[in-house]
Enzyme design. Structure first.
Site, PDB file in Angstrom:
ATOM      1  N   GLU B  77       0.830  -1.201  -0.112  1.00  0.00           N
ATOM      2  CA  GLU B  77       0.121   0.074  -0.058  1.00  0.00           C
ATOM      3  C   GLU B  77       0.726   1.051   0.056  1.00  0.00           C
ATOM      4  OE1 GLU B  77      -2.514  -0.883   3.434  1.00  0.00           O
ATOM      5  OE2 GLU B  77      -4.152  -0.942   1.842  1.00  0.00           O
ATOM      6  N   HIS B  96      -0.544   5.275   7.417  1.00  0.00           N
ATOM      7  CA  HIS B  96      -1.728   4.798   7.088  1.00  0.00           C
ATOM      8  C   HIS B  96      -1.862   3.636   8.167  1.00  0.00           C
ATOM      9  CE1 HIS B  96      -4.893   1.947   5.691  1.00  0.00           C
ATOM     10  NE2 HIS B  96      -4.019   1.192   5.240  1.00  0.00           N
ATOM     11  N   HIS B 166     -12.073  -0.122   6.641  1.00  0.00           N
ATOM     12  CA  HIS B 166     -10.576  -0.163   6.589  1.00  0.00           C
ATOM     13  C   HIS B 166      -9.770   0.459   7.438  1.00  0.00           C
ATOM     14  CE1 HIS B 166      -6.954  -0.046   3.405  1.00  0.00           C
ATOM     15  NE2 HIS B 166      -6.697  -0.800   4.449  1.00  0.00           N
TER      16      HIS B 166
END
Lengths: 255, 255, 255, 255
Positions: B77, B96, B166
């Site tokens: 990612e 993230h 998520h």
């Protein structure tokens, strides 16, 4: 009365206990009226309480000016302490914090009240103070004398005041009582929130609050708890405590 | 500006702090725009943040390609980081994560908003991004450049974006600001959820948010907190830190 | 395929990881199909998982009889493991637990379902089994072959089954997958409960669940997490690990 | 029957386990009927349970008078123990606590009841006692024989009694059973509260409670859990355990 050195050592210990028990974290601070001069108070320089050592302690007048010239940076919100000491001669110790346990009350506006015998040590009434009421849009920091005096007025004759969307100020007639009240206030907040979600909260009667306040703030329970919290602090290893100079990493209180 | 070596050491520390404070766990990652070249960024190879050491750091271009050929495996990612740096020249650091504190908001769709002065450091608006809207059924992994660009558009001029079902992406104008915002965003989420269940959540005014944002993101509070979180990291014993080679077990951050 | 010795070492590690991450506590157990004989499985004698060492491992046939005569006491609920291995040749590892995270679902009867990409590793459906339906009043212990077979039927083609007022059984195609699923199932339960209280829970689409199941159960994420959880285990001190005989206190996993 | 020395060592261990597992904190206490004289009981002097060592143990008659003259200070609430031993010859061990898990029930008045097989070890009925009913406004401390007898009557033939706005008293037919019940009662309280908020709580049948009570209070599960909890206690370092004199800091149980 403790000597100045004893007072300073106890104030460092109070910093560490309040951090270790979840009342203080990166922010917040605790102070002690000076044992030799009631017009002064002791408080650390701007530093996270878990890291404070005796070398970090400064002396301030009640209008929050350093007694001695210093190059170190004091806490911006020390006026909270000075203004409460000025308004309340009976108070010997003050703490300002943003503990996670009480913030849901500061945010929602639901009043905090004693739900068990230990919570009674907060006193019967825990008033709110909303900085917005008198000062409009601020950064929610109590940095000006006017703001400190307004907060002290909201505290009034009580022992804890909740600051809307910000935190709390707690006061005690001794450092040990302050620590005891601050920790049990957080405990009461957790229990009140959970009991309310579970099925509602009944009230202690005014008589129960008064009796439990007196009993639980006796020297014996207060010192039993102080000894317990002190014993829970992480210990420095022999190697490290033999070092004479306390660097920043010397007073660390891990989670 | 930090040197490349300082930047690398700070990025390792940020990995460990974010893991130790519950923002990152087995998964999630944090990056830093390269101090010498704004078109590159620094990020660890695919490894749990608590275990990351300087030897694990790689350099990427903004289209998420390794600057130097490498046999190690990068995070799938990493496009999240590259696309945000490309869209926002003011941003120096990106994280993230799937922190437990913010996931209930990502799952329920309830908007996250500042509930106290520290939460104001998220900014006034925390937008949502739903990968499903543009890409239909996916594995909920942001691995393609188109997905990264879509996420960066959803972030827009803000500082935090919640990814439905998520996690979140958080940005900062410095590594220290990023760490500070990521941790206080989790704290705000916990407090907002509890206050809502307790009795409802009032709003900070736009003026309060703006002032508290500026004040609390000053160097002094940000660095006071950084020092505190760094001090909370578990220390390696003397025996272990005298070992020159850092094996996988050398940077462990226990719970 | 791992050798028998590797399998035994991994099974001990799985015991410690599942205890350290809050899936197992004083009770609960984890097993592994024998790497050399699919009609046998490996499982510790009756002992809290945090304390299990290789010397505690026993071998059982699928009808839960010890392969070799033993004087040690096996777990009373080993039929859970034998019956699931018998019914599902694809399953290599099984865990039975009473984790605090999933018990509120077992007690309330609210169905557990994937709420984020990591929760998708539970599979789309998590069935319930109520021992009362088929066996009436019991001590809520699965000790008889009939009870084990009934539970295996309730698991069916799925990966997790919730046992009403008791706990859960979790299965995996490898030991590492089992550990990964058991931990993320607990995480999903916590998040689902909090999201539901906060504002409701939307659904992952069947397509999202299928894709996230495949992606997140790849070797790379599963092993990254395994390495992380292994690194979080408390380390034995040099002094203690030099002792050759592992007494009960040698494999302790503190809270 | 254990010897007096074994009983004393076990009672110290029970103090530490109950503190380490969150049942006792700064306050609360645990006692054991004397192994040689059923009209006496063993209990520490007034000290936080985590800090108790064998030298702190005192012997009391059932009317809560010290068997031998002592200069140390006993717990003010030792009448709870004496009155329960007097009323219930089958009970060998008693604990009074203010555990955070059960307080929401004591505060809200919502009845605690078994929600899983381990919670069944509380017994089918957990009565309430409200000191206010018989004694009006008090400090919510059970210090007088009349109060202790009233509480023992409320306990009746049961095993746990909740004290409104105060805490709980728990009893066991052995010290190990007491510890097991006290810890699982807290666990049941947490699970019942969360299940209730999630979607409601069904009931175990009277038959299930009876069977699960008998099974789970067998020697094997009780001792497996006791060994586990003992292993979780923080260990003293070699250096410290070689010191012969146990100062206050020698029995510390960190959080």
């Amino acid at each position: 009365m403790p000597t100045r050195d004893q007072a300073r050592a106890s104030l460092v210990l109070a910093n560490h206990i309040l951090a270790n028990e979840g009342v203080l974290d990166a922010f917040g601070h605790v102070s002690l009226r000076h044992p030799d001069n009631p017009d002064w108070f002791l408080m650390a320089r701007s530093r996270s309480p878990a890291l404070v050592d005796t070398a970090d302690l400064l002396e301030f007048t009640l209008d929050a000016k350093p007694v001695d010239p210093t190059l170190t940076v004091p806490f911006g919100e020390r006026v909270i302490h000075g203004c409460i000491y000025a308004a309340r001669p009976d108070i010997q110790s003050v703490c300002h914090h943003h503990a996670r346990a009480v913030l849901p009350f500061c945010i929602s506006g639901v009043p905090l009240r004693p739900v068990d015998h230990l919570g009674a040590t907060m006193g019967a009434t825990v008033p709110f103070w909303d900085q917005r009421d008198e000062f409009g849009d601020t950064e929610l920091i109590v940095g000006k004398p006017d703001e400190g005096r307004s907060l002290a007025r909201a505290l009034g004759p009580h022992w804890v005041v909740l600051m809307r969307r910000h935190g709390a100020a707690v006061a005690g007639r001794s450092l040990e009582e302050l620590v005891y009240r601050a920790i049990h206030c957080c405990r009461n907040a957790d229990l009140q929130r959970q009991a309310r979600e579970l099925g509602g909260v009944g009230s202690l009667t005014p008589g129960e609050i008064e009796k439990a306040f007196s009993f639980n703030l006796g020297t014996r329970p207060v010192m039993r708890a102080w000894d317990y919290w002190a014993a829970r602090l992480p210990r420095r290893t022999t190697a490290r405590s033999s070092q004479s100079s306390g660097g920043p990493e010397d007073a660390v209180t891990p989670p």
